[in-house]
Design a protein around this motif. Sequence first.
Motif, PDB file in Angstrom:
ATOM      1  N   GLN A  23      25.079  36.230  -3.300  1.00 20.26           N
ATOM      2  CA  GLN A  23      24.622  37.426  -2.603  1.00 20.26           C
ATOM      3  C   GLN A  23      24.816  38.673  -3.481  1.00 20.26           C
ATOM      4  O   GLN A  23      23.969  39.574  -3.504  1.00 20.26           O
ATOM      5  N   SER A  24      25.914  38.691  -4.229  1.00 18.12           N
ATOM      6  CA  SER A  24      26.198  39.863  -5.075  1.00 18.12           C
ATOM      7  C   SER A  24      25.285  39.952  -6.285  1.00 18.12           C
ATOM      8  O   SER A  24      25.167  41.015  -6.903  1.00 18.12           O
TER       9      SER A  24
ATOM     10  N   TYR B  85      28.585  31.538  -1.837  1.00 16.02           N
ATOM     11  CA  TYR B  85      27.520  32.298  -1.185  1.00 16.02           C
ATOM     12  C   TYR B  85      27.665  33.798  -1.443  1.00 16.02           C
ATOM     13  O   TYR B  85      26.674  34.499  -1.681  1.00 16.02           O
ATOM     14  N   ARG B  86      28.908  34.305  -1.381  1.00 14.82           N
ATOM     15  CA  ARG B  86      29.110  35.737  -1.645  1.00 14.82           C
ATOM     16  C   ARG B  86      28.795  36.075  -3.100  1.00 14.82           C
ATOM     17  O   ARG B  86      28.272  37.151  -3.407  1.00 14.82           O
TER      18      ARG B  86
ATOM     19  N   ASP C 165      21.273  28.884  -8.266  1.00 11.73           N
ATOM     20  CA  ASP C 165      20.599  29.541  -7.148  1.00 11.73           C
ATOM     21  C   ASP C 165      19.237  28.869  -6.989  1.00 11.73           C
ATOM     22  O   ASP C 165      18.299  29.151  -7.733  1.00 11.73           O
TER      23      ASP C 165
END
Length: 496
Positions: free
Chosen positions: A493-494, A489-490, A225
């Motif tokens: 995001q989580s 990406y998910r 990230d």
Amino acid sequence: MSHMRSAESVEEDNDEGVDLIALGRRVRHLRKKQSMTLDDLAEAVGTAPSQLSLLENGRREPKLSQLRQIAKTLGVAVDELFGTEPPSRRAALEIELEKTQRGPLYSALHLPSVRISSRLPTDALESLVALQRELKRRLEEQAATPEEARRANTELREEQRAKNNYYPELEAQAAELLAAVRHDAGPGGQHRPLSHHKAADLAEHLGYSIRYVSRLPHETQSVTDQRNMVIYLTQSSTGARDARSLLLQALAHRVLGHTAPQDYSEFLRQRVYANYLAGALLMPEKATTDFLNQAKQAKELAIEDIRDAFAVSYESAAHRFTNLATQHLGITCHFQKVHESGIIHKAYENDGVRFPTDHSGAIEGQTICRRWTSREVFDVEDKFRSFDQYTDTPLGTFWCTARTESHSSSTYSLSIGVPFEHAKWFRGRATGFRSKSRCPDDPTCCRVPPAELSEVWEGQAWPTARANTHLLAAMPEGAFPGVDSEEVYRFLQSQG
């Protein structure tokens, strides 16, 4: 086919491949050459200007009778309307742009079409065509075929051979990073493995924190990230070697300033350089070279000793040996990773040994001789110790040491080999195992069944082969082949 045959075919279904766009542009060029407007020509041939405009834009198939009228009015033969070369450079650009905008690639991008008219400046036309050519090239490269992937591997292996697989700039970066976290020699100047603690210190030094998760996105070993400076590793990587290696490889990409690769060749090169830097951090150049020189003086060189001394995998130790052997020990060598079926997974050489290759020079996917150490080792009962063997080849005798390692679905052999004159520095030099190989030039060595077997079974055996459909597929798409960007990406995001 003749031009007249092409003209006749326009009255049919255009099955003969008449290029309507080129035909229309040629009519327009000849009309303007005669200083005629669209209305002038339309009136002369008895048709509406709108219908003639459709013809000139390649959107209407004309009848032969109409073409004859157009040719007569413009003072040319009908065949001249079907010339193979565009009448001018601008016409060529217009044709290329129009064809591209009507093609499947452009349609898939859902972009608005550019209206091509005399008011469109030529320099703008040239820019649009150049942009579309480059876009097509990049998309085709990203959808790399297995052949293109093998070619990329071949180019990189040639670079490694030219450098003796030694990259001083990467060694210098590794030394600088290790100094920053005070990882130096232990008591008495002895080497010591890079601990988890020091690896974490290195991540912190570079501004990253580490988090373990139970599951990462498919086809990923780690996820970084960049926004929040976090590196995610999976909890399944609980082994000391795997956890350190994966963390260091992720950090290496950042240290080397890698950005999303534009094609498979760049992806492969980034991966190799990151792995090299990670190996240089786990097995520092000075400490590893000192260790190897001491072993060489004692004539006790052994890959498993590098593995044990620096707490790394056998494969990592073998790769690191190829980095330093020629540069610091004066020993040329070769490395192989071979599947239990005999297929080469990856390899490197600078000692003159010859691997089987395809027409492009690629060795990946080729079958290694069954007489070589990398194949013989699969049949050895003692898997605890390395298997050593001399192999006589048309290019000379090579001594090799090999081990097997099991992975999730298969078993591979890992081997390091050197020319006969260098075998004296290695622990297994006294081996009594010896074989003879005539591969890859002589197929009777091991690729053609012996005559006595062929006499009995030729024409009587029918094996049901596995249909390896993945061999026919393109390389997985995306900047990082096979990785689903949405899933990554998910995942990130989580974690917020």
